[in-house]
Design a protein around this motif. Structure first.
Motif, PDB file in Angstrom:
ATOM      1  N   LEU A 191       0.840  -1.195   0.000  1.00 31.15           N
ATOM      2  CA  LEU A 191       0.000   0.000   0.000  1.00 31.15           C
ATOM      3  C   LEU A 191       0.878   1.250   0.000  1.00 31.15           C
ATOM      4  O   LEU A 191       1.862   1.335   0.743  1.00 31.15           O
ATOM      5  N   SER A 192       0.515   2.221  -0.817  1.00 28.08           N
ATOM      6  CA  SER A 192       1.206   3.509  -0.853  1.00 28.08           C
ATOM      7  C   SER A 192       0.250   4.607  -0.406  1.00 28.08           C
ATOM      8  O   SER A 192      -0.914   4.642  -0.825  1.00 28.08           O
ATOM      9  N   THR A 193       0.752   5.507   0.428  1.00 29.11           N
ATOM     10  CA  THR A 193      -0.067   6.610   0.925  1.00 29.11           C
ATOM     11  C   THR A 193       0.762   7.882   0.982  1.00 29.11           C
ATOM     12  O   THR A 193       1.956   7.837   1.333  1.00 29.11           O
ATOM     13  N   PRO A 194       0.197   9.031   0.624  1.00 30.79           N
ATOM     14  CA  PRO A 194       0.957  10.282   0.663  1.00 30.79           C
ATOM     15  C   PRO A 194       1.044  10.843   2.076  1.00 30.79           C
ATOM     16  O   PRO A 194       0.104  10.716   2.867  1.00 30.79           O
ATOM     17  N   GLU A 195       2.164  11.469   2.379  1.00 28.64           N
ATOM     18  CA  GLU A 195       2.371  12.110   3.671  1.00 28.64           C
ATOM     19  C   GLU A 195       2.994  13.482   3.460  1.00 28.64           C
ATOM     20  O   GLU A 195       3.776  13.676   2.511  1.00 28.64           O
ATOM     21  N   PRO A 196       2.670  14.460   4.309  1.00 25.92           N
ATOM     22  CA  PRO A 196       3.272  15.791   4.164  1.00 25.92           C
ATOM     23  C   PRO A 196       4.773  15.740   4.416  1.00 25.92           C
ATOM     24  O   PRO A 196       5.249  14.998   5.284  1.00 25.92           O
ATOM     25  N   SER A 197       5.515  16.523   3.648  1.00 25.99           N
ATOM     26  CA  SER A 197       6.977  16.485   3.748  1.00 25.99           C
ATOM     27  C   SER A 197       7.517  17.308   4.897  1.00 25.99           C
ATOM     28  O   SER A 197       8.610  17.030   5.396  1.00 25.99           O
ATOM     29  N   GLY A 198       6.793  18.351   5.335  1.00 20.69           N
ATOM     30  CA  GLY A 198       7.286  19.153   6.460  1.00 20.69           C
ATOM     31  C   GLY A 198       7.061  20.633   6.240  1.00 20.69           C
ATOM     32  O   GLY A 198       5.967  21.068   5.881  1.00 20.69           O
TER      33      GLY A 198
END
Length: 345
Positions: A191-198
Motif C-alpha cells: 500500500l502507498s499513501t501520501p504524507e506531508p513532507s514538512g
C-alpha cells in the motif's frame, strides 16, 4: 420749529446712523472678492459641528507564529499603487525573521499534520468564510495594488475565495487519488499513501497579489505541511492583510507564516535552511531561481520551479502543487491463509 425742519433733521439723523453702522459691519463686498480670488475660508468649525477627523493609517506587520511582530530590524519600505502613489509602509523582513518563521512552522507541523484530513478541510473552509466576510477590504487593496477597477478587483477576490474552498475540499480526497494498492509478485499487501513532507518555503507570485498568493499557499496547507511565505515584494499589502484572516480563523499559530521584503534577502536563507523540506520558487525569476535551486540541493529539498510562461492564476489548478510537497510512504504486509479453503487476507 416747523414740521418741515423737524422732518429734515430726522432724515439727516437716519443717514448719519446708517453711515456709522456701515463702518462697523463686515465689508461684504471685499469678503466676496477675496473668496472669488481663491482666499482660504475659515477652518474653525461652527458651534456644535463635529471637528474634522484625521485619517488613521493602517500599520502593516508580519505574521509569524500566530502573532504580528514588527520586523526584527525595525526597517520598512514604501509601497506604492499602480500609479506610483504612496499606499503604506511594509515591514522589511530580515534573515532573522525568516529563521524565526521556519522555527514557528516546524513547531506547528506535528499538530497540523497530525490532524485528520477532514478537520483540516473544515479549518481551511473557515478561512474562506473569513475572507468572504472581508471581501470589500481586499477588493480595495487588490485594486490599488494591481491597478484594477473595483469590479475587476472584486472578481479577483471572489476567485481567491473559490480557490481556497477548492483546495479545502481536497484534504480528505487526496490520499484516495494519489495513494493506492500496488500489485506485487509475492504474498504481500503493498500500500502507498501520501504524507506531508514538512516545512515548505513559498515565494509568492509577484504580479498577482491575492489570487496568486492563495493559489500557492492553500495547497501547502491542504496537504498537512506548514508554510513560510514571502509575499510579493512590490504588492505585499493584500498578503499581509491575509495574515489577519488566518489569525482570526482556526488555523493553528505557526502553520502559516507571512513575511514581506526582498526576495534577494530572504530567498537564500530559506533555500539553504536545513529545517525547510521544500521550496516553491514561483516568485523568483531568471538567475535568481537557479541560484536558489542550487542552495536547496544542500539538504535535498523538494523544489517547485517557476513556470514558463508564467501561470494563469484564473484557470482551475490541478494536483501538481499538492503532490510536489508530498512524500509517498509504502507499506509491505505479508498475507496469510484463513481456514481450509486457503482464502487469503
Amino acid at each position: 420749529m416747523s414740521e418741515k425742519s423737524t422732518s429734515e433733521k430726522s432724515t439727516s439723523g437716519k443717514r448719519s446712523a446708517q453711515k456709522s453702522t456701515a463702518g462697523k459691519q463686515p465689508k461684504g463686498g471685499e469678503k466676496a472678492a477675496a473668496q472669488k480670488a481663491g482666499a482660504p475660508r475659515a477652518t474653525a468649525p461652527e458651534a456644535g459641528a463635529p471637528a474634522p477627523r484625521l485619517g488613521v493609517f493602517k500599520t502593516y506587520k508580519l505574521y509569524v507564529g500566530g502573532k504580528f511582530p514588527r520586523s526584527e530590524g525595525g526597517r520598512v519600505y514604501e509601497v506604492s499603487d499602480a500609479r506610483g502613489e504612496w499606499l503604506a509602509n511594509a515591514p522589511r523582513s530580515t534573515r532573522k525573521d525568516a529563521r524565526d518563521a521556519v522555527a514557528a512552522a516546524r513547531k506547528a507541523f506535528a499538530g497540523w499534520s497530525g490532524a485528520t484530513a477532514y478537520n483540516r478541510g473544515q479549518v481551511l473552509y473557515r478561512v474562506a468564510e473569513m475572507l468572504e466576510g472581508r471581501a470589500e477590504q481586499f477588493a480595495r487593496e487588490v485594486a490599488d495594488a494591481e491597478g484594477l477597477d473595483r469590479d475587476a478587483a472584486r472578481a479577483q477576490v471572489d476567485a481567491a475565495v473559490d480557490r481556497w474552498v477548492w483546495y479545502a475540499g481536497w484534504t480528505d480526497k487526496l490520499a484516495q487519488v494519489v495513494g493506492g494498492a500496488n500489485p506485487v509478485a509475492g504474498p504481500y499487501f503493498n500500500l502507498s499513501t501520501p504524507e506531508p513532507s514538512g516545512v515548505v518555503a513559498v515565494l509568492a507570485p509577484r504580479g498577482s497579489s491575492l489570487l496568486g498568493l492563495v493559489s500557492v499557499l492553500a495547497p501547502v496547507l491542504a496537504t498537512g505541511c506548514t508554510a513560510v511565505v514571502v509575499a510579493s515584494e512590490e504588492r505585499p499589502l493584500p498578503a499581509l492583510s491575509f495574515g489577519e484572516v488566518l489569525a482570526t480563523s482556526d488555523v493553528p499559530g505557526g502553520a502559516a507564516n507571512i513575511l514581506s521584503g526582498r526576495v534577494a534577502d530572504l530567498g537564500p536563507t530559506l533555500a539553504s535552511h536545513q529545517d525547510v523540506n521544500a521550496i516553491d520558487l514561483t516568485g523568483a525569476d531568471g538567475r535568481e531561481a537557479v541560484d536558489l535551486e542550487i542552495a536547496a540541493a544542500d539538504n535535498l529539498k523538494r523544489v517547485l520551479r517557476p513556470s514558463a510562461p508564467p501561470e494563469d492564476w484564473t484557470t482551475t489548478p490541478g494536483l501538481r502543487r499538492m503532490t510536489s510537497v508530498l512524500e509517498t510512504k509504502t507499506v509491505w504486509h505479508p498475507t496469510g491463509s484463513l481456514g481450509v479453503a486457503g482464502s487469503s487476507y
